[in-house]
Design a protein around this motif. Structure first.
Motif, short mmCIF file in Angstrom:
data_model
loop_
_atom_site.label_atom_id
_atom_site.label_comp_id
_atom_site.label_asym_id
_atom_site.label_seq_id
_atom_site.Cartn_x
_atom_site.Cartn_y
_atom_site.Cartn_z
N UNK A 1 0.37 -0.94 0.00
CA UNK A 1 -0.20 -0.01 -0.29
C UNK A 1 0.70 1.28 -0.06
N UNK A 2 1.94 1.14 0.51
CA UNK A 2 2.76 2.52 0.80
C UNK A 2 3.84 2.89 -0.63
N UNK A 3 3.75 1.10 -1.59
CA UNK A 3 4.33 1.66 -2.64
C UNK A 3 3.39 2.31 -3.36
N UNK A 4 1.76 1.95 -3.56
CA UNK A 4 1.44 2.06 -4.40
C UNK A 4 -0.11 3.65 -3.96
N UNK A 5 -0.30 3.97 -2.50
CA UNK A 5 -0.71 4.57 -1.89
C UNK A 5 -0.42 5.83 -1.13
N UNK A 6 1.60 6.48 -1.53
CA UNK A 6 2.12 6.56 -0.28
C UNK A 6 0.97 7.86 -0.44
N UNK A 7 0.73 8.82 -1.50
CA UNK A 7 -0.58 10.26 -0.84
C UNK A 7 -0.80 10.19 0.76
N UNK A 8 -1.39 8.95 0.42
CA UNK A 8 -2.48 8.67 1.92
C UNK A 8 -2.19 7.64 2.67
N UNK A 9 -0.65 7.17 2.78
CA UNK A 9 -0.49 6.34 3.72
C UNK A 9 -0.26 6.91 5.30
N UNK A 10 0.15 6.22 6.15
CA UNK A 10 -0.04 7.05 7.14
C UNK A 10 1.48 6.61 8.08
#
Ligand SMILES: C[C@H](O)CC(=O)SCCNC(=O)CCNC(=O)[C@H](O)C(C)(C)COP(=O)(O)OP(=O)(O)OC[C@H]1O[C@@H](n2cnc3c(N)ncnc32)[C@H](O)[C@@H]1OP(=O)(O)O
Length: 665
Positions: free
Chosen positions: A516-525
């Protein structure tokens, strides 16, 4: 032109003086108002006619006496569009017309008699059932076992004889409502009810209707059957309008709706027969999937890479089945027969004749790519090539092969032989036939399928990710971890985010998190706690739950006391936000599919109707404004997505269909 009635009854009087009243409303003979009014007419006709001595009530379709009251009519009743006199069904029809009649009646039951269907049978003076009959009150999740059975061919003749026996006093004429022989004396009855109330409060603290049911029974015992009946009428009307009832009715239809996929299931395709399935990998998932398949009589080939792993895999399947034997759910004989459907192998030669393969190895892209290349070589050209990956993009997995139309995701949830959901993931190139085939296999192994589009995490894990992340954000800002889990459990989840993370395992949580961090970095806490845990060398660090006080001290956050409501909203509104993205991107076909995915894949309480239904009960405007407020305070993790912001601005429910066809499917 008149409106076609929704079901009817027919009456036929035999030379023996028995009127046979048949309910006809396929597919399940549900009791619509048309059926009920027609039943009343037929019944009154039978009472009026001099050539009728007794009555038998049965149903047209074999195998279904009645699926109960017509649930589609609930909407009309809830919205006030349909108005019936209070007590029309239970007092006027069942009690005053059927039970109090001066001619006896017998219910002839083949197959299901559920809810209102069972109530009709109980209002009759006797019941005759086939040996396969199933009686139950599913509206309360209370199942009963049929007392005795006749063969379906003899059902009606036996019921007719029984009705005549009652007329001629060879059998007792019993009105169930007035029976008291099974009632305890008042004091004891009250004790039993007190115990039942305590149990209901413990098992379903958020539900009112089990308690209402006990109140109604008490009224019947204390003030007599008619007073009980009238209390039932009043309480039923009230419960029908409750949010719980609306949510559960929504879930009932949403669940059935998941297997209707526009552009796929409306093409007239017939599912191909899947005779044999191969499973690659006998780990927790592979062995669970193998168990689910053999339990539904599919022969399964389980392939592993060495003897040791193979033995362990078969051992897991055996243990899954043995647990059923221990619980009394399976006989030893059935156990042997089921296990004999499983064959363990180490090479690809043995899977040359399978119709479907499900790959269930570890989440490693290059390993999966190699496996799919091998499968293309060894399996027959019609064979479905499925992967049980929970997060990896299927296009990546199948990158190196030609048979793109046969690649599909079959994402099961652990334990795969128990959890009811099956996420069927299609890429843009998966053929509709393959999806229809997998839908059919899913139905045969008694799973509820949800067909979703291809992306990292698909539908369920994409919704799960913010659930865990929101938990981390809150504890790192000073909220007590135990309070979060307590509040979320009180809301109705089987467990809170931290208990769940412990159960899934820290390693798995990190691995999925990385995707998830790799794919959706803008919304990862970006959590502080995770690196802290990774650095800590102690062996027992797997359990954040147990070690929380230690980390709490290290985090140095000032303790913040949030209200229960704030915690629920700060954990679930980010989930709603992600569900909106999944819907807007066309990953889910309809919002109701996300409701089912959240209920069956995440454990979201069904009596709240699923994630999107629940969100709409609060309103998109409210959710958006709260997310905006937190995003200013805590950053991009909470930022409402464009879809949510747009719907909030227009005041449109989140579940309304998408305006434009924006499907990735
Ligand atoms: C006053 C009373 O106390 C209140 C009541 O009676 S409330 C009703 C209580 N009854 C129930 O809860 C039973 C609900 N139904 C079921 O559990 C299952 O449908 C069943 C066990 C009867 C049959 O299952 P199955 O054979 O798998 O078929 P299933 O796909 O579920 O149903 C076939 C169709 O009938 C519909 N249906 C089933 N039961 C229905 C009902 N009670 N009312 C209206 N429609 C119903 C389904 O929506 C489905 O429609 P679709 O084909 O358009 O999707």
């Amino acid at each position: 032109m008149g409106i076609t009635p929704k079901g009817r009854t027919v009456i036929e009087v035999g030379a023996d003086g028995v009127a046979l009243i048949t309910i006809i409303n396929p597919p399940v003979n549900s009791l619509s108002f048309d059926v009920l009014y027609s039943l009343k007419d037929s019944y009154e006709q039978a009472l009026r006619r001099n050539d009728v001595k007794a009555i038998v009530i049965t149903a047209g379709a074999k195998g279904k006496f009645s699926g109960g009251f017509d649930i589609t009519a609930f909407g009309g009743l809830q919205g006030g569009q349909v108005v019936t006199p209070p007590g029309f069904i239970s007092v006027e029809m069942l009690t005053d017309t059927v039970e109090a009649a001066r001619k006896p009646s017998v219910a002839a039951i083949d197959g299901l008699a559920l809810g209102g269907g069972l109530e009709i049978a109980m209002a009759c003076h006797a019941r005759i059932s086939t040996s396969s009959a199933q009686l139950g009150l599913p509206e309360l999740q209370l199942g009963l076992i049929p007392g005795f059975g006749v063969s379906p061919d003899e059902l009606i003749s036996t019921a007719r004889r029984c009705a005549l026996d009652i007329v001629e006093r060879r059998r007792p004429w019993v009105a169930t409502l007035y029976r008291t022989d099974k009632l305890e004396p008042l004091g004891e009855a009250r004790e039993i009810l007190k115990f039942a109330r305590a149990q209901a409060r413990k098992q379903a603290p958020n539900l009112k209707h089990p308690l209402v049911c006990i109140d109604v029974i008490e009224e019947g015992i204390v003030s007599g059957p008619r007073a009980g009946l009238w209390k039932e009428v009043e309480d039923f009307e009230r419960l029908l309008r409750s949010e719980t009832c609306k949510s559960l009715v929504h879930i009932f239809f949403a669940q059935r709706g998941t297997s209707k996929v526009p552009g796929i299931t409306d093409l007239g395709l017939v599912p191909r027969r899947v005779n044999k399935v191969a499973i690659l990998g006998g780990g927790l998932m592979g062995s669970g999937i193998a168990t689910a398949l053999i339990l539904s009589n599919y022969p399964v080939i389980l392939k592993e890479v060495n003897e040791k792993f193979l033995e362990a895999g078969i051992g897991r399947v055996r243990a899954n089945l043995q647990s059923r034997v221990k619980k009394g759910k399976m006989s030893q004989e059935k156990f042997e027969k089921t296990l004999s459907l499983l064959k363990g192998v180490l090479d690809y030669e043995s899977i040359r004749d399978v119709d479907m393969v499900i790959e269930a190895v570890i989440e490693n892209v290059s390993l999966k790519q190699q496996i799919f290349a091998d499968l293309e070589k060894y399996c027959p050209p019609h064979c479905i090539l499925a992967s049980n990956t929970s997060t990896i993009d299927l296009n990546l997995i199948g990158e190196k092969i030609k048979s793109q139309d046969r690649i599909v995701g079959a994402h099961f949830f652990s334990p795969a032989h128990v959890m009811p959901l099956l996420e069927i993931v299609r890429t843009q190139r998966t053929s509709p036939q393959v999806i229809v085939d997998l839908l059919d296999v899913g139905k045969k192994i008694r799973k509820t399928p949800v067909v979703v589009g291809n992306c990292t995490g698909f539908a369920v894990n994409r919704m799960f990710f913010p659930y865990t992340q929101a938990g981390l954000l809150l504890v790192e800002r000073g909220t007590d971890l135990y309070q979060i889990d307590r509040v979320i459990t009180k809301f109705g989840m089987p467990m809170g985010p931290f208990r769940l993370a412990d159960l899934v395992g820290f390693g798995v949580a990190i691995a999925t998190g990385t995707q998830f961090i790799e794919n959706f970095p803008e919304r990862t806490y970006k959590s502080l706690l995770i690196p802290m845990m990774q650095e800590d060398k102690r062996a027992d660090l797997q359990s954040l739950y147990l070690l929380w006080p230690l980390f709490q001290a290290k985090l140095l956050a000032k303790l913040v006391k949030l209200s229960d409501k704030d915690i629920v909203e700060m954990i679930f509104f980010p989930v709603v936000n992600e569900a909106c993205r999944v819907f807007a991107e066309g990953i889910a076909v309809k919002a109701a599919d996300l409701d089912i995915a959240s209920v069956m894949g995440m454990g979201f309480p069904p009596y709240r109707g699923g994630i999107m239904f629940w969100a709409d009960s609060l309103g998109s405007k409210y959710i958006c404004s709260r997310l905006e407020e937190w995003s200013k305070q805590y950053g991009g993790f909470f930022k409402p997505c464009a879809f949510l912001a747009e719907r909030a601005a227009k005041g449109t429910p989140l579940s309304s269909p998408l305006e434009r066809a924006k499907s990735r499917l």
